[in-house]
Design an enzyme around this catalytic site. Structure first.
Site, PDB file in Angstrom:
ATOM      1  N   SER A 150      10.320   1.909 -10.657  1.00  0.00           N
ATOM      2  CA  SER A 150      10.738   2.493  -9.687  1.00  0.00           C
ATOM      3  C   SER A 150      11.741   3.203 -10.864  1.00  0.00           C
ATOM      4  CB  SER A 150      11.310   2.384  -9.073  1.00  0.00           C
ATOM      5  OG  SER A 150      12.318   3.702  -8.418  1.00  0.00           O
TER       6      SER A 150
ATOM      7  N   TYR B 260      17.103  -2.541  -4.515  1.00  0.00           N
ATOM      8  CA  TYR B 260      15.666  -2.066  -4.577  1.00  0.00           C
ATOM      9  C   TYR B 260      15.685  -2.295  -6.676  1.00  0.00           C
ATOM     10  CZ  TYR B 260      11.942   1.241  -4.693  1.00  0.00           C
ATOM     11  OH  TYR B 260      11.112   2.453  -4.949  1.00  0.00           O
TER      12      TYR B 260
HETATM   13  P1  NAD Z   1       5.074   4.194   1.474  1.00  0.00           P
HETATM   14  O1  NAD Z   1       5.778   3.441   2.778  1.00  0.00           O
HETATM   15  O2  NAD Z   1       4.251   5.301   1.813  1.00  0.00           O
HETATM   16  O3  NAD Z   1       3.956   3.204   1.088  1.00  0.00           O
HETATM   17  C1  NAD Z   1       4.296   2.100   1.785  1.00  0.00           C
HETATM   18  C2  NAD Z   1       3.298   0.960   1.980  1.00  0.00           C
HETATM   19  O4  NAD Z   1       3.534  -0.475   1.387  1.00  0.00           O
HETATM   20  C3  NAD Z   1       3.127   1.733   3.581  1.00  0.00           C
HETATM   21  O5  NAD Z   1       1.817   1.637   3.627  1.00  0.00           O
HETATM   22  C4  NAD Z   1       3.791   0.072   4.072  1.00  0.00           C
HETATM   23  O6  NAD Z   1       3.181  -0.553   5.118  1.00  0.00           O
HETATM   24  C5  NAD Z   1       3.324  -1.253   3.491  1.00  0.00           C
HETATM   25  N1  NAD Z   1       3.918  -2.692   3.349  1.00  0.00           N
HETATM   26  C6  NAD Z   1       5.605  -2.748   3.762  1.00  0.00           C
HETATM   27  N2  NAD Z   1       5.716  -3.796   2.733  1.00  0.00           N
HETATM   28  C7  NAD Z   1       4.430  -4.404   3.148  1.00  0.00           C
HETATM   29  C8  NAD Z   1       3.985  -6.330   2.997  1.00  0.00           C
HETATM   30  N3  NAD Z   1       4.994  -7.011   3.121  1.00  0.00           N
HETATM   31  N4  NAD Z   1       2.537  -6.064   2.665  1.00  0.00           N
HETATM   32  C9  NAD Z   1       1.897  -4.894   1.977  1.00  0.00           C
HETATM   33  N5  NAD Z   1       2.321  -4.037   2.374  1.00  0.00           N
HETATM   34  C10 NAD Z   1       3.008  -3.558   2.796  1.00  0.00           C
HETATM   35  O7  NAD Z   1       5.642   4.621   0.447  1.00  0.00           O
HETATM   36  P2  NAD Z   1       5.504   5.711  -1.442  1.00  0.00           P
HETATM   37  O8  NAD Z   1       6.993   6.063  -1.298  1.00  0.00           O
HETATM   38  O9  NAD Z   1       3.832   6.160  -1.416  1.00  0.00           O
HETATM   39  O10 NAD Z   1       6.077   3.924  -2.515  1.00  0.00           O
HETATM   40  C11 NAD Z   1       4.454   3.547  -2.900  1.00  0.00           C
HETATM   41  C12 NAD Z   1       5.353   2.940  -4.013  1.00  0.00           C
HETATM   42  O11 NAD Z   1       6.767   3.743  -5.121  1.00  0.00           O
HETATM   43  C13 NAD Z   1       6.811   1.206  -3.247  1.00  0.00           C
HETATM   44  O12 NAD Z   1       6.960   0.339  -4.232  1.00  0.00           O
HETATM   45  C14 NAD Z   1       7.668   2.569  -3.762  1.00  0.00           C
HETATM   46  O13 NAD Z   1       8.753   1.641  -3.905  1.00  0.00           O
HETATM   47  C15 NAD Z   1       7.971   3.210  -5.224  1.00  0.00           C
HETATM   48  N6  NAD Z   1       8.098   4.182  -5.239  1.00  0.00           N
HETATM   49  C16 NAD Z   1       8.125   5.390  -4.607  1.00  0.00           C
HETATM   50  C17 NAD Z   1       9.465   6.409  -5.249  1.00  0.00           C
HETATM   51  C18 NAD Z   1       9.091   7.137  -3.971  1.00  0.00           C
HETATM   52  O14 NAD Z   1      10.814   8.421  -4.682  1.00  0.00           O
HETATM   53  N7  NAD Z   1       8.746   7.934  -3.537  1.00  0.00           N
HETATM   54  C19 NAD Z   1       9.675   5.844  -5.977  1.00  0.00           C
HETATM   55  C20 NAD Z   1       9.760   5.223  -6.938  1.00  0.00           C
HETATM   56  C21 NAD Z   1       8.874   4.460  -6.553  1.00  0.00           C
END
Ligand code: NAD
Length: 250
Positions: free
Chosen positions: A142, A157
């Site tokens: 991130s 985080y």
């Molecule tokens: P999201 O909440 O839609 O997806 C995250 C998924 O991870 C969920 O489906 C959840 O059930 C799953 N999860 C949580 N704990 C778990 C575990 N122990 N085992 C397996 N699965 C698990 O969120 P997103 O925004 O699509 O995020 C995806 C990735 O991108 C994450 O790693 C997040 O940190 C990263 N990210 C997101 C952003 C943003 O702005 N949305 C920015 C930078 C990085």
């Protein structure tokens, strides 16, 4: 099209309906991949996989913080398809806390999913990739790792996501000789369930002044980064981190 023809691609945390993992699953499927969604709940993983397509998709249960669960998921995929070509470490959770608010439990929850999960899931697929002499792993870090905080993520985080960058480079170094490439993406503010609904118009206007491309990212923006790093388009790239942030950090 066809950049991942017949490649078996596991996407962790891919069951979120508006998430980055789901967008990647759709794009990878369009490019000929066999897509495996690995998330906490078996039914949700299967539903998400079926939603992408009734063919050449699979949903498996996997808690990435549990080593045995990762190994069982990888084995189920290998038993079904005979190979594992791509791992997208995408599972992640965030908590909007400040340093002094972080409890030991908070620290464990957040670092366990992103950092420990990345290690365990990689350990689960690497033996198959070594055996088949090739593979690609892409890790979802991130912009919070680079800037020391994003909009919603707490310091723990940022730490977990920064840890992922180090682990990613170390694995890239170790497994390069096996023709396994390991890279990361560092998304900025992407509109998904993690961020969705929490942004007021005022916050949005303020955030946009810091983003040269003048918009928030969407899940497809990140999915295209995954595609580049998972496919032969990035054949000579390993140990790299690809910024997908509209220019908010440079
Ligand atoms: P999201 O909440 O839609 O997806 C995250 C998924 O991870 C969920 O489906 C959840 O059930 C799953 N999860 C949580 N704990 C778990 C575990 N122990 N085992 C397996 N699965 C698990 O969120 P997103 O925004 O699509 O995020 C995806 C990735 O991108 C994450 O790693 C997040 O940190 C990263 N990210 C997101 C952003 C943003 O702005 N949305 C920015 C930078 C990085």
């Amino acid at each position: 099209k066809g950049l991942l023809e017949n490649k078996v691609c596991i996407i962790t945390g891919g069951a979120g309906p508006r998430g980055i993992g789901k967008a990647a699953a759709r794009l990878f499927h369009e490019h000929g991949a066999i897509v495996v969604i690995a998330d906490l709940d078996l039914d949700k993983s299967r539903e998400a996989a079926a939603d992408v397509s009734s063919e050449r998709t699979m949903g498996v249960v996997c808690d990435v913080t549990d080593k045995a669960s990762c190994e069982a998921a990888a084995k189920a995929v290998a038993d079904q398809y005979g190979h594992i070509d791509v791992l997208i470490n995408n599972a992640g959770i965030t908590q909007p806390l400040k340093t002094m608010e972080i409890t030991p439990e908070n620290y464990e929850q957040v670092t366990d999913v992103s950092l420990r999960g990345m290690l365990y899931m990689s350990q689960a697929v690497l033996p198959y990739m070594v055996e088949q002499k090739g593979g690609a792993i892409v890790n979802t870090s991130s912009v919070s790792a680079q800037r020391g905080g994003g909009i919603f993520g707490g310091p723990h985080y940022s730490a977990a996501k920064a840890g992922m960058l180090g682990l990613s480079k170390a694995m890239a170094r170790e497994f390069g000789a096996h023709n396994i490439r390991v890279n990361s993406v560092t998304p900025g503010l992407i509109q998904t369930d993690i961020t969705g609904g929490k942004l007021t118009d005022e916050m949005k206007t303020q955030i946009l002044t810091g983003i040269p491309l003048n918009r928030l990212g969407d899940a497809d923006d990140v999915a295209r980064g995954f595609l580049f790093l998972a496919s032969e388009l990035s054949s000579y790239t390993t140990g790299a981190a690809l910024d997908i942030n509209g220019g908010m950090h440079m």
